[in-house]
Design an enzyme around this catalytic site. Structure first.
Site, PDB file in Angstrom:
ATOM      1  N   CYS A  96       0.891  -1.164   0.000  1.00 52.38           N
ATOM      2  CA  CYS A  96       0.000   0.000   0.000  1.00 52.38           C
ATOM      3  C   CYS A  96       0.923   1.205   0.000  1.00 52.38           C
ATOM      4  O   CYS A  96       1.540   1.516   1.008  1.00 52.38           O
ATOM      5  CB  CYS A  96      -0.915   0.021   1.224  1.00 52.38           C
ATOM      6  N   CYS A  99      -0.508   4.275   2.488  1.00 57.46           N
ATOM      7  CA  CYS A  99      -0.562   4.141   3.947  1.00 57.46           C
ATOM      8  C   CYS A  99      -0.389   2.685   4.316  1.00 57.46           C
ATOM      9  O   CYS A  99       0.726   2.167   4.264  1.00 57.46           O
ATOM     10  CB  CYS A  99      -1.832   4.744   4.538  1.00 57.46           C
ATOM     11  N   SER A 100      -1.455   2.003   4.685  1.00 57.28           N
ATOM     12  CA  SER A 100      -1.292   0.638   5.164  1.00 57.28           C
ATOM     13  C   SER A 100      -2.551  -0.173   4.937  1.00 57.28           C
ATOM     14  O   SER A 100      -2.927  -0.988   5.765  1.00 57.28           O
ATOM     15  CB  SER A 100      -0.963   0.651   6.653  1.00 57.28           C
ATOM     16  N   CYS A 101      -3.241   0.043   3.817  1.00 56.11           N
ATOM     17  CA  CYS A 101      -4.439  -0.732   3.510  1.00 56.11           C
ATOM     18  C   CYS A 101      -4.050  -2.204   3.392  1.00 56.11           C
ATOM     19  O   CYS A 101      -3.053  -2.540   2.757  1.00 56.11           O
ATOM     20  CB  CYS A 101      -5.071  -0.239   2.210  1.00 56.11           C
TER      21      CYS A 101
END
Lengths: 188, 95
Positions: A96, A99-101
């Site tokens: 991702c 961000c941090s999906c």
């Protein structure tokens, strides 16, 4: 005023409790849920099923969201799940970049490295080097596809079945599927 | 029952405050107090700014969105921080 993040977090929690927007118990319950109930064991069940059941595999690759629902897996973070299959020709890697999906219901919370700026940038720019650092050496002829997760679309890598796993039961197979293999940073 | 992928997992939270920051946001989201898409955009902003520590960025983004949407005020936050700072100092002196 302190910049210590532990103090800032405690302060925010105390303020929200004081305003009766939250209770400490509710936060405990949520953390416990994410740490214990969600996790890569769910993704592993999906992968093992795809290995033993070709019809399920086809459904999974065609519509990931619907296929994992058959196994009772779903939730807010899985609006659209795309399953991508590793083969001798193609290796898939998930990142991702923003961000941090991450597919929480299938894999739990993302590991720290998944959230690091270095991984987020380099997985796209130089995936082969990144994979080498994870100990994954792919033949030159294997193409690497990098999938960038978003708030709408999450990815699950279906790793290649281990070569020595003939005759293993579905449950035994699930036990061999690792989190990193389902992100694409490990082989089995 | 097989449950082994967990064995190759690493710790998700490196410090207790990280799990609190996470839990607060998720609990507020569940209650409809936090607009999660707005929070996600703020987090992306913060990480894009070069904030290297993920959960520090998380905490910043959470506070920013809560203040902007009027759930808490900046003044309330500052007061709560001062109180939390004092109580942390007191408990450090207890042992």
């Amino acid at each position: 005023v302190s910049d210590d993040p532990a103090i800032r977090t405690a302060a925010l929690e105390a303020l929200l409790v004081e305003k009766e927007l939250l209770s400490t118990d509710a936060i405990d319950a949520i953390v416990e849920h994410y740490e214990s109930d969600l996790g890569p064991q769910h993704g592993a069940r999906v992968v093992a099923r795809a290995w033993v059941d070709p019809d399920f595999r086809d459904r999974l690759l065609a519509d990931g969201t619907a296929a994992v629902q058959e196994l009772g897996i779903g939730g807010a973070e899985l609006n659209t799940l795309v399953a991508v299959e590793n083969t001798a020709e193609v290796h898939n890697l998930v990142v991702c970049t923003l961000c941090s999906c991450y597919p929480w219901p299938l894999l739990g919370l993302p590991p720290r490295w998944f959230k690091e700026p270095a991984y987020r940038a380099r997985a796209v720019a130089e995936p082969r080097s990144v994979l080498r650092e994870f100990g994954v050496e792919l033949p030159q002829g294997t193409a690497i596809r990098v999938w960038d997760s978003t708030s709408e679309v999450r990815y699950l890598v279906v790793p290649r079945r281990p070569p020595d796993s003939d005759g293993a039961s579905e449950e035994e197979l699930a036990a061999r599927v690792t989190r990193d293999a389902m992100v694409g940073t490990a082989l089995l | 029952v097989t449950d082994p992928p967990r064995a190759n997992g690493e710790l998700v939270f490196e410090a207790p405050w990280e799990s609190r920051a996470f839990g607060i946001a998720m609990a507020l989201r569940e209650r409809g107090v936090l607009d999660y898409e707005r929070f996600r955009a703020a987090l992306i902003d913060r990480l894009g700014d070069g904030e290297a520590d993920y959960y520090c960025g998380w905490q910043d983004a959470l506070e920013r969105v809560l203040v902007e949407s009027g759930v808490v005020s900046a003044g309330e936050l500052e007061r709560a921080r001062a109180e939390s700072h004092d109580s942390a100092r007191r408990s450090n002196h207890r042992h």
